[in-house]
Write a protein that holds these residues in place. Structure first.
Motif, PDB file in Angstrom:
ATOM      1  N   MET A   1       0.831  -1.202   0.000  1.00  9.70           N
ATOM      2  CA  MET A   1       0.000   0.000   0.000  1.00  9.70           C
ATOM      3  C   MET A   1       0.869   1.257   0.000  1.00  9.70           C
ATOM      4  O   MET A   1       1.865   1.350   0.708  1.00  9.70           O
ATOM      5  N   TYR A   2       0.455   2.205  -0.835  1.00  8.81           N
ATOM      6  CA  TYR A   2       1.002   3.558  -0.833  1.00  8.81           C
ATOM      7  C   TYR A   2      -0.094   4.473  -0.280  1.00  8.81           C
ATOM      8  O   TYR A   2      -1.272   4.098  -0.220  1.00  8.81           O
ATOM      9  N   PHE A   3       0.293   5.688   0.096  1.00  4.39           N
ATOM     10  CA  PHE A   3      -0.721   6.631   0.542  1.00  4.39           C
ATOM     11  C   PHE A   3      -1.779   6.838  -0.535  1.00  4.39           C
ATOM     12  O   PHE A   3      -2.969   6.987  -0.231  1.00  4.39           O
ATOM     13  N   ARG A   4      -1.362   6.832  -1.800  1.00  2.00           N
ATOM     14  CA  ARG A   4      -2.326   7.063  -2.881  1.00  2.00           C
ATOM     15  C   ARG A   4      -3.344   5.931  -3.009  1.00  2.00           C
ATOM     16  O   ARG A   4      -4.416   6.121  -3.587  1.00  2.00           O
ATOM     17  N   ASP A   5      -3.022   4.764  -2.489  1.00  2.00           N
ATOM     18  CA  ASP A   5      -3.945   3.631  -2.551  1.00  2.00           C
ATOM     19  C   ASP A   5      -4.967   3.645  -1.430  1.00  2.00           C
ATOM     20  O   ASP A   5      -5.934   2.872  -1.469  1.00  2.00           O
ATOM     21  N   VAL A   6      -4.748   4.456  -0.419  1.00  2.25           N
ATOM     22  CA  VAL A   6      -5.645   4.510   0.731  1.00  2.25           C
ATOM     23  C   VAL A   6      -6.778   5.488   0.423  1.00  2.25           C
ATOM     24  O   VAL A   6      -6.541   6.660   0.112  1.00  2.25           O
ATOM     25  N   ALA A   7      -8.002   4.999   0.510  1.00  4.24           N
ATOM     26  CA  ALA A   7      -9.161   5.828   0.189  1.00  4.24           C
ATOM     27  C   ALA A   7      -9.309   6.960   1.208  1.00  4.24           C
ATOM     28  O   ALA A   7      -9.285   6.738   2.420  1.00  4.24           O
ATOM     29  N   GLY A   8      -9.462   8.200   0.701  1.00  2.56           N
ATOM     30  CA  GLY A   8      -9.738   9.349   1.559  1.00  2.56           C
ATOM     31  C   GLY A   8      -8.679   9.599   2.613  1.00  2.56           C
ATOM     32  O   GLY A   8      -7.472   9.428   2.380  1.00  2.56           O
ATOM     33  N   LEU A   9      -9.140  10.061   3.790  1.00  2.00           N
ATOM     34  CA  LEU A   9      -8.285  10.291   4.966  1.00  2.00           C
ATOM     35  C   LEU A   9      -7.144  11.271   4.687  1.00  2.00           C
ATOM     36  O   LEU A   9      -6.031  11.129   5.203  1.00  2.00           O
ATOM     37  N   ASP A  10      -7.412  12.295   3.903  1.00  2.16           N
ATOM     38  CA  ASP A  10      -6.355  13.220   3.501  1.00  2.16           C
ATOM     39  C   ASP A  10      -5.721  13.935   4.686  1.00  2.16           C
ATOM     40  O   ASP A  10      -4.506  14.165   4.702  1.00  2.16           O
ATOM     41  N   GLU A  11      -6.544  14.286   5.692  1.00  7.30           N
ATOM     42  CA  GLU A  11      -5.985  15.000   6.842  1.00  7.30           C
ATOM     43  C   GLU A  11      -4.997  14.117   7.603  1.00  7.30           C
ATOM     44  O   GLU A  11      -3.924  14.568   8.012  1.00  7.30           O
ATOM     45  N   LEU A  12      -5.356  12.847   7.792  1.00  5.30           N
ATOM     46  CA  LEU A  12      -4.457  11.938   8.495  1.00  5.30           C
ATOM     47  C   LEU A  12      -3.188  11.688   7.695  1.00  5.30           C
ATOM     48  O   LEU A  12      -2.088  11.631   8.256  1.00  5.30           O
ATOM     49  N   LYS A  13      -3.323  11.544   6.394  1.00  2.00           N
ATOM     50  CA  LYS A  13      -2.131  11.338   5.552  1.00  2.00           C
ATOM     51  C   LYS A  13      -1.187  12.529   5.661  1.00  2.00           C
ATOM     52  O   LYS A  13       0.035  12.362   5.771  1.00  2.00           O
ATOM     53  N   THR A  14      -1.753  13.714   5.641  1.00  2.00           N
ATOM     54  CA  THR A  14      -0.919  14.917   5.761  1.00  2.00           C
ATOM     55  C   THR A  14      -0.181  14.928   7.093  1.00  2.00           C
ATOM     56  O   THR A  14       1.019  15.231   7.163  1.00  2.00           O
ATOM     57  N   PHE A  15      -0.893  14.579   8.165  1.00  2.00           N
ATOM     58  CA  PHE A  15      -0.270  14.538   9.492  1.00  2.00           C
ATOM     59  C   PHE A  15       0.869  13.526   9.528  1.00  2.00           C
ATOM     60  O   PHE A  15       1.975  13.815  10.029  1.00  2.00           O
TER      61      PHE A  15
END
Length: 379
Positions: A1-15
């Motif tokens: 899994m890459y961040f781009r494969d994870v649905a949504g959760l943009d705020e958590l990814k940024t953190f």
């Protein structure tokens, strides 16, 4: 899994990306979220990003030696711990099943416990993280990192750790070796040993917004009924994917619930007995899954009385059950009925007799619904 494969959760990814870029990475983190949600994919994508040798601002590169090893889930500094059944004499139970584990993750990154039980061919057995797992990971961590910036121990379902295993891991989690991270992933974080909870950074993974589910489905080439499916999924991406595949995970539960409600409508204990026996034949995980499904449907049956489409999360098949019951669940009985189901779940988790639990539940639900059903002329 890459961040781009994870649905949504943009705020958590940024953190998470920011912690990696600044080096402010907590050595122990608990990713908690619903089964089939994004907690495990997010934790795995984060581990990859932390160890990527040429990361961008947004994601891992996908080309460096670390990323290629993460692609195969075979990085020497990535350790998985997960519950298993019937552990052999091997000192590392998870390693005995790592082939099935990798196969499952490659097949379905948004997996649920039922998927893993199928790979384990567990039957009615309850998977456990055994005590010797803690001994094995302690030995593995006694050596230096092979090559990674961070050595990652990813523990799935820590709530299923044997208490002695949890206590042994507690010391490692509290004082891990240098450049070692513990990522715990749980759908029931309140069941994790309290002393572990107090020593980890909490990463709560929320349900996805409908727009996030719809965008992820569209990105994966799904165009039919995207908005309706995104709504019915209630923020759970795995549920949305199953609906798109025609593999609606709750269909079997709906059939069982229909039989249970049919017996309740008859009000005859003789009709309830075979239904209770059928439910008792399910594995313990499936029994809890069915009862959890009942809780959701009871809530939806009550909410459906309001008549606001945006609040309705019933599939067309489930709407047929609403018509059959015709208002048997009301504001007066919905809470007591749900409490009876929750009590049955607790008894099953305590290894109670399934036949007795389900037969008693049917009797109690019948008594609780009888006044409303009589008022509707259904009894």
């Amino acid at each position: 899994m890459y961040f781009r494969d994870v649905a949504g959760l943009d705020e958590l990814k940024t953190f998470l990306r920011r912690t990696a870029q600044t080096g402010e990475v907590a050595h122990a983190q608990l990713f908690s979220g619903a089964e089939g949600g994004g907690a495990f994919p997010l934790a795995l994508a984060y581990a990859r990003y932390l160890n990527c040798q040429s990361p961008s601002q947004e994601d891992a590169c996908g080309r460096c030696p670390s990323c290629l090893k993460y692609d195969a889930l075979a990085h020497p500094d990535l350790f998985f711990i997960f519950p298993v059944v019937k552990a052999s004499a091997s000192p590392t139970p998870s390693d005995d099943f790592v082939g099935q584990w990798r196969e499952m993750l490659a097949e379905e990154p948004y997996f649920v416990p039922a998927d893993w039980l199928e790979y384990l061919q567990a039957g009615n057995s309850q998977p456990v993280i055994y005590t010797k797992e803690a001994d094995a990971i302690e030995q593995k961590l006694s050596f230096r990192n092979y090559e990674a910036a961070y050595r990652v121990v990813l523990i799935w379902q820590p709530e299923l750790m044997h208490e002695s295993a949890a206590n042994k891991l507690l010391k490692l989690i509290e004082e891990p070796p240098r450049r070692t991270l513990f990522f715990l992933v749980s759908s029931m974080p309140d069941k994790v040993l309290g002393t572990i909870q107090s020593r980890v950074q909490q990463i709560r993974v929320p349900p996805l917004r409908e727009a996030e589910v719809a965008a992820a489905l569209s990105r994966n080439g799904i165009t039919t009924d995207v908005e309706r499916i995104a709504h019915l999924a209630e923020g759970n991406y795995r549920r949305a994917v199953d609906m798109c595949r025609g593999e609606w995970a709750d269909r079997e539960y709906l059939v069982l619930l229909g039989r249970m409600m049919g017996a309740i409508l008859k009000g005859d204990p003789a009709a309830m007995r075979p239904v209770a026996d059928e439910l008792a034949q399910l594995g313990r995980v499936s029994q809890i899954g069915f009862l959890t499904y009942c809780l959701r449907i009871f809530r939806e049956l009550y909410i459906s009385r309001v008549g606001i489409a945006e609040l309705n999360y019933l599939s067309p098949e489930e709407e047929g059950l609403v018509r059959m019951l015709g208002g048997g669940i009301t504001g007066q009985n919905v809470r007591p009925l749900m409490e009876e189901v929750e009590l049955a779940i607790r008894h099953i988790r305590q290894n109670g007799n399934g036949r007795m639990i389900f037969f008693d539940l049917l009797l109690r639900l019948t008594a609780g619904m009888a006044p409303a059903l009589r008022a509707k002329g259904l009894k």
